[in-house]
Design an enzyme around this catalytic site. Structure first.
Site, PDB file in Angstrom:
ATOM      1  N   SER A 140     -11.901  17.234   7.610  1.00  0.00           N
ATOM      2  CA  SER A 140     -13.279  16.773   7.401  1.00  0.00           C
ATOM      3  C   SER A 140     -13.966  16.419   8.725  1.00  0.00           C
ATOM      4  CB  SER A 140     -13.269  15.619   6.400  1.00  0.00           C
ATOM      5  OG  SER A 140     -14.573  15.400   5.944  1.00  0.00           O
ATOM      6  N   ASP A 159     -15.483  22.214  -2.745  1.00  0.00           N
ATOM      7  CA  ASP A 159     -15.760  21.022  -1.918  1.00  0.00           C
ATOM      8  C   ASP A 159     -17.199  20.574  -2.148  1.00  0.00           C
ATOM      9  OD1 ASP A 159     -16.144  19.165   0.166  1.00  0.00           O
ATOM     10  OD2 ASP A 159     -14.821  20.277   1.523  1.00  0.00           O
ATOM     11  N   HIS A 217     -12.510  18.824  -1.597  1.00  0.00           N
ATOM     12  CA  HIS A 217     -12.555  18.347  -0.209  1.00  0.00           C
ATOM     13  C   HIS A 217     -11.228  17.726   0.236  1.00  0.00           C
ATOM     14  CE1 HIS A 217     -14.410  16.934   3.446  1.00  0.00           C
ATOM     15  NE2 HIS A 217     -14.090  15.679   3.182  1.00  0.00           N
TER      16      HIS A 217
END
Ligand code: 9J3
Ligand code: ZN
Length: 262
Positions: A131, A177, A209
């Protein structure tokens, strides 16, 4: 031109060996204090066979997360023949640009000052991250063309243009995601990378995600292959990258883009 030197570590790979939960090397790990400068400490996973050196890999976590969110990949990659440093950031709220600088500080620490620096080949280093840590992976890759490989995992960054990156980069996105949607993050990042770069985009079918925060054989298998191919220059692993993996019925990969052959 002269053939670049290869650093083969471990036996000839098979589909089974790169999918296995543990590779051929015995490993150990050790904690690094949060008081270290430039980043927030973490855990180093390393092969116990100190008769040779290994490529070094720093793995950064996502927004609000700690190094433990990426623990699973530390031992899994180390057991294949890498020294892997899952780091904490100074603050859990640091943005991607800061995470990139912290990955850089951790790479230097790992190669030069850590207890295992003797078995780390400082010329063969790589960055990974989840991320905002994946966003930071792009940042440090742009700053350090000498890195050998980069693997942003469901990366998040407001900057969508990475045409200056010269580091072989595999971007792993997650189809479902909703935090770093592939249409706003992974795919624009991949498409902005130079067409002459060794690059790949792997999309995890039906994944969220947070897929990179749990044991994931697809992430492990292709991360191992990418790191072996570009950090070790081990062409035995090219077979798993080119031709591209199947995205057909039953595959865990919904989409794959590449610049094969490497
Ligand atoms: O998991 C991540 O690092 C998340 C990116 C994110 O939530 O950004 C919004 C501030
Ligand atoms: Zn799907």
């Amino acid at each position: 031109p002269a053939q670049a030197e290869s650093f083969e570590r471990g036996p000839d790979p098979t589909e089974d060996s790169i999918e296995a939960s543990t590779g051929p090397f015995d490993t150990a790990d050790e904690d690094v204090s949060s008081l270290v400068s430039g980043f927030g400490g973490g855990t180093i996973y390393y092969p116990t066979d100190d008769s040779q050196t290994y490529g070094g890999v720093v793995v950064a976590p996502g927004y609000t997360a700690s190094s433990t969110s990426m623990s699973w990949i530390g031992d899994r990659l180390a057991s294949q023949g890498f020294v892997v440093f899952t780091i904490d950031t100074n603050s859990r709220y640091d943005q991607p640009s800061s995470r990139g600088r912290q990955i850089g500080a951790a790479l230097d620490y790992l190669a030069d000052r850590s207890d295992v620096s003797d078995i780390v080949d400082g010329d063969r280093m790589a960055a990974m991250g989840h991320s905002m840590g994946g966003g930071g992976t792009l940042e440090i890759s742009e700053d350090r063309p000498e890195l050998q490989a980069a693997i942003p995992l469901t990366p998040w960054n407001l900057d969508k243009t990475w045409g200056g990156v010269q580091v072989p980069t595999m971007i792993i996105g997650a189809e479902n995601d909703s935090i770093a949607s592939v249409s706003s993050h992974s795919i624009p990042f991949y498409e902005s990378l130079s067409g002459s770069l060794d690059k790949a985009y792997l999309e995890l079918d039906g994944a969220s995600h947070f897929a990179p925060n749990m044991d994931n054989t697809t992430i492990a298998k292709y991360s191992i292959s990418w790191l072996k191919r570009f950090v070790d220059n081990d062409t035995r692993y090219e077979q798993f990258l080119c031709p591209a993996p199947s995205t057909g019925w039953g595959s865990d990969i919904s989409e794959y883009r590449d610049t094969c052959p490497h």
